[in-house]
Design a protein around this motif. Structure first.
Motif, short mmCIF file in Angstrom:
data_model
loop_
_atom_site.label_atom_id
_atom_site.label_comp_id
_atom_site.label_asym_id
_atom_site.label_seq_id
_atom_site.Cartn_x
_atom_site.Cartn_y
_atom_site.Cartn_z
N GLY A 1 40.34 -20.76 24.40
CA GLY A 1 40.82 -22.09 24.74
C GLY A 1 39.78 -22.97 25.39
N LEU A 2 40.14 -23.54 26.54
CA LEU A 2 39.25 -24.48 27.22
C LEU A 2 38.30 -23.81 28.21
CD1 LEU A 2 41.79 -27.35 27.96
CD2 LEU A 2 40.03 -27.31 26.20
N ALA A 3 38.37 -22.48 28.31
CA ALA A 3 37.48 -21.78 29.24
C ALA A 3 36.04 -21.92 28.79
CB ALA A 3 37.87 -20.31 29.33
N LEU A 4 35.17 -22.27 29.70
CA LEU A 4 33.74 -22.43 29.40
C LEU A 4 33.03 -21.11 29.60
CD1 LEU A 4 33.15 -25.79 31.29
CD2 LEU A 4 33.47 -25.49 28.83
N ARG B 1 41.77 -23.84 16.97
CA ARG B 1 41.96 -22.64 16.13
C ARG B 1 42.89 -21.62 16.77
NH1 ARG B 1 37.68 -21.54 12.11
NH2 ARG B 1 36.15 -23.20 12.25
N ASN B 2 42.87 -21.51 18.08
CA ASN B 2 43.64 -20.47 18.76
C ASN B 2 44.30 -21.04 20.01
OD1 ASN B 2 44.65 -18.01 19.56
ND2 ASN B 2 42.67 -17.11 20.07
N PRO B 3 45.30 -21.92 19.84
CA PRO B 3 45.88 -22.60 21.02
C PRO B 3 46.62 -21.67 21.97
CG PRO B 3 47.13 -23.12 19.04
CD PRO B 3 45.92 -22.35 18.61
N GLU B 4 47.18 -20.57 21.46
CA GLU B 4 47.92 -19.65 22.32
C GLU B 4 47.02 -18.62 22.98
OE1 GLU B 4 48.97 -20.14 19.08
OE2 GLU B 4 50.60 -21.51 19.53
N GLY B 5 45.76 -18.55 22.55
CA GLY B 5 44.83 -17.60 23.16
C GLY B 5 45.07 -16.16 22.73
N TYR B 6 45.51 -15.95 21.50
CA TYR B 6 45.75 -14.59 21.02
C TYR B 6 44.44 -13.81 20.97
CZ TYR B 6 50.40 -16.02 19.49
OH TYR B 6 51.68 -16.47 19.45
N VAL B 7 44.53 -12.54 21.33
CA VAL B 7 43.39 -11.65 21.27
C VAL B 7 43.45 -10.84 19.98
CG1 VAL B 7 42.27 -9.70 22.41
CG2 VAL B 7 43.26 -11.52 23.77
N GLN B 8 44.68 -10.55 19.52
CA GLN B 8 44.84 -9.74 18.32
C GLN B 8 46.05 -10.24 17.54
OE1 GLN B 8 44.94 -5.56 19.08
NE2 GLN B 8 45.48 -5.02 17.00
N GLU B 9 45.93 -10.22 16.22
CA GLU B 9 47.03 -10.59 15.34
C GLU B 9 47.18 -9.53 14.27
OE1 GLU B 9 47.59 -15.00 14.41
OE2 GLU B 9 45.43 -14.80 14.70
#
Length: 142
Positions: free
Chosen positions: A92-95, A68-76
């Motif tokens: 992203g992949l952060a647990l 859903r959010n591959p670039e890791g955007y915080v705001q759009e």
């Protein structure tokens, strides 16, 4: 149960793309990456075909975030419309801590642990603490 791109798209509420299309490739890569990050944090013997059932669920959730959010955007923002991810939400992949704790518990690495140690404290020039008794310690413990 093996990881499947169709299961990821079921979670997204979309029909699964045809194998080999760019969306399928991106989803498959997200699933593989998510699984191997989880396996690295959990148990080296886990494979995409052989792992505890809860790991499949966790891999799908992490891959969903990544897809859903591959670039890791915080705001759009688009014109007047703006969207902001909640502060502290995983990217992203952060647990998350909860995911990490679940992985460790399933892998058998959670719970109580014992650590060998020796405590020695210098107090008024005297050695106190185990194995040196403190003369002022009325309980006989250091």
């Amino acid at each position: 149960m093996a990881l499947d791109v169709a299961d990821l798209f079921k979670r997204l509420g979309k029909p699964a793309p045809v194998t080999g299309t760019p969306d399928w490739e991106r989803a498959n890569a997200a699933l593989e990456d998510a699984f191997w990050v989880i396996a690295a944090a959990g148990h080296p013997g886990w494979t995409p075909q052989r792992h505890p059932p809860v790991i499949r669920t966790l891999a799908l959730a992490v891959a969903d975030r990544r897809f859903r959010n591959p670039e890791g955007y915080v705001q759009e923002q688009a014109g007047e419309v703006s969207y902001r991810m909640p502060d502290g939400s995983p990217m992203g992949l952060a647990l998350t801590r909860g995911e990490q704790a679940l992985i460790e518990r399933v892998a058998g690495r959670g719970g109580l642990k014992s650590v060998n140690g020796r405590r020695t404290v210098l107090s008024r020039g005297l050695r106190t603490g185990y194995p040196f008794p403190d003369p002022e310690d009325s309980w006989g413990l250091a």
